[in-house]
Design an enzyme around this catalytic site. Structure first.
Site, short mmCIF file in Angstrom:
data_model
loop_
_atom_site.label_atom_id
_atom_site.label_comp_id
_atom_site.label_asym_id
_atom_site.label_seq_id
_atom_site.Cartn_x
_atom_site.Cartn_y
_atom_site.Cartn_z
N PRO A 2 0.84 -1.21 0.00
CA PRO A 2 0.00 0.00 0.00
C PRO A 2 0.86 1.25 0.00
O PRO A 2 1.82 1.34 0.74
CB PRO A 2 -0.78 -0.10 1.32
CG PRO A 2 -0.58 -1.48 1.83
CD PRO A 2 0.68 -2.00 1.21
N GLU A 3 0.53 2.20 -0.86
CA GLU A 3 1.22 3.48 -0.87
C GLU A 3 0.29 4.54 -0.27
O GLU A 3 -0.78 4.22 0.22
CB GLU A 3 1.66 3.84 -2.30
CG GLU A 3 2.74 2.87 -2.82
CD GLU A 3 3.41 3.34 -4.11
OE1 GLU A 3 3.28 4.53 -4.45
OE2 GLU A 3 4.08 2.52 -4.74
N HIS A 91 -5.08 -15.03 9.16
CA HIS A 91 -4.20 -13.86 9.22
C HIS A 91 -4.82 -12.64 9.88
O HIS A 91 -4.28 -11.55 9.79
CB HIS A 91 -3.65 -13.48 7.84
CG HIS A 91 -3.00 -14.61 7.12
ND1 HIS A 91 -1.93 -15.30 7.64
CD2 HIS A 91 -3.28 -15.19 5.92
CE1 HIS A 91 -1.59 -16.26 6.78
NE2 HIS A 91 -2.38 -16.21 5.75
N ARG A 110 1.69 -11.25 5.63
CA ARG A 110 3.16 -11.27 5.71
C ARG A 110 3.70 -10.66 7.00
O ARG A 110 4.89 -10.75 7.28
CB ARG A 110 3.76 -10.58 4.47
CG ARG A 110 3.45 -11.41 3.21
CD ARG A 110 4.19 -10.89 2.01
NE ARG A 110 5.64 -11.01 2.14
CZ ARG A 110 6.50 -10.57 1.23
NH1 ARG A 110 6.04 -9.98 0.14
NH2 ARG A 110 7.79 -10.71 1.41
N LYS A 147 22.43 17.32 -5.39
CA LYS A 147 22.12 15.88 -5.37
C LYS A 147 22.27 15.26 -6.76
O LYS A 147 21.52 15.56 -7.67
CB LYS A 147 20.68 15.64 -4.88
CG LYS A 147 20.53 15.67 -3.38
CD LYS A 147 19.41 14.76 -2.90
CE LYS A 147 19.49 14.53 -1.41
NZ LYS A 147 19.36 15.77 -0.63
#
Ligand code: ZN
Length: 266
Positions: A2-3, A91, A110, A147
């Site tokens: 998930p973002e 889970h 997980r 950078k």
């Protein structure tokens, strides 16, 4: 994984439930640890508290309660859903029962997620939120000065800006016509303005669509988001660019698949 948009979608789902039944009746733990051991005693001490607010910071869900608070991070495969009493799934690791009878279930096959009391140290060193004003072209100009790293890696650096993960970095760079491998310090002011606007646009569109349903992500109501149908480059290596038909290129950059159009992006 998930973002930001997916976490925002989960936050809004949780907020809707909690707004009408804010009091925590009970925490139930099916195990002692996720990624880290959970401070079960400290969390149980919050039982009876009222949840005053649900916020998102980067990819953390923050729950402020009357005597403290707790936080949740979905890791790779975490999700929250409404689970009627008696409904258990494989889970499921945590249940939160609220005073109106709603039961929230945290499921995470997980187990890379985090569930902890609300502590500042988890949030230390995080850059600004991409959807807030602080994140601007002028801000990026300062951050990118000197950078030499590729711009895609720089925008994915949580110290510079939070919540721009692999999918949305690729999409935002395509939208702004910037090649992911360009050195961050070489971006012009015009590039930076386009990049900031594009990051906001892809994140806001993804939130509006309920997120991208990658890695079995499900929004709070168990509904798959459908933003992935709108990915222009992510996951489309070798396929024609939607804008110019040039085959999309793909290359691993800092261990992450990176997609771009060699014709639209320079
Ligand atoms: Zn193109």
């Amino acid at each position: 994984m998930p973002e930001l948009p997916e976490v925002e979608v989960v936050k809004r789902g949780l907020e809707k439930i909690i707004r009408t039944q804010p009091r925590i009746v009970r925490f139930e733990f099916k195990r002692k640890n996720l990624r880290d051991p959970m401070p079960i005693k400290k969390l149980k001490a919050l039982e009876g508290d009222k949840i005053l607010s649900v916020k998102r910071r980067a990819k953390y869900l923050l729950f402020q309660t009357s005597s403290g608070g707790f936080l949740s991070h979905l890791g790779m495969t975490g999700s929250w859903r409404l689970a009627p009493l008696g409904e258990e799934q494989k889970h499921d690791h945590i249940y939160i029962t609220l005073d109106g009878g709603a039961r929230l279930a945290y499921n995470d096959p997980r187990r890379f997620g985090i569930f902890d009391v609300l502590t500042e140290h988890r949030l230390a060193g995080l850059g600004p939120e991409p959807l807030q004003e602080e994140f601007s072209a002028a801000y990026l100009k300062k951050q990118f000065a000197g950078k030499a790293q590729p711009v895609k890696c720089a925008v994915m650096d949580q110290r510079i800006v939070v919540g721009v993960g692999n999918i949305y970095a690729s999409e935002a760079l395509h939208l702004s016509g910037i090649r992911p491998l360009r050195q961050a310090k070489r971006l012009s002011s015009e590039d930076l303005h386009k990049l900031v606007a594009s990051i906001r646009q892809v994140l806001e569109q993804a939130i509006a669509k309920g997120g991208s349903s990658i890695s079995d992500f499900r929004g709070f109501e168990g509904v798959a988001g459908d933003y992935q149908a709108e990915h222009n480059v992510y996951g489309r290596g070798g396929q024609p660019c939607a804008i110019c038909n040039t085959p999309i290129r793909v290359k691993a950059l800092a261990g992450r698949s990176t997609f771009w159009c060699p014709s639209c992006q320079s």
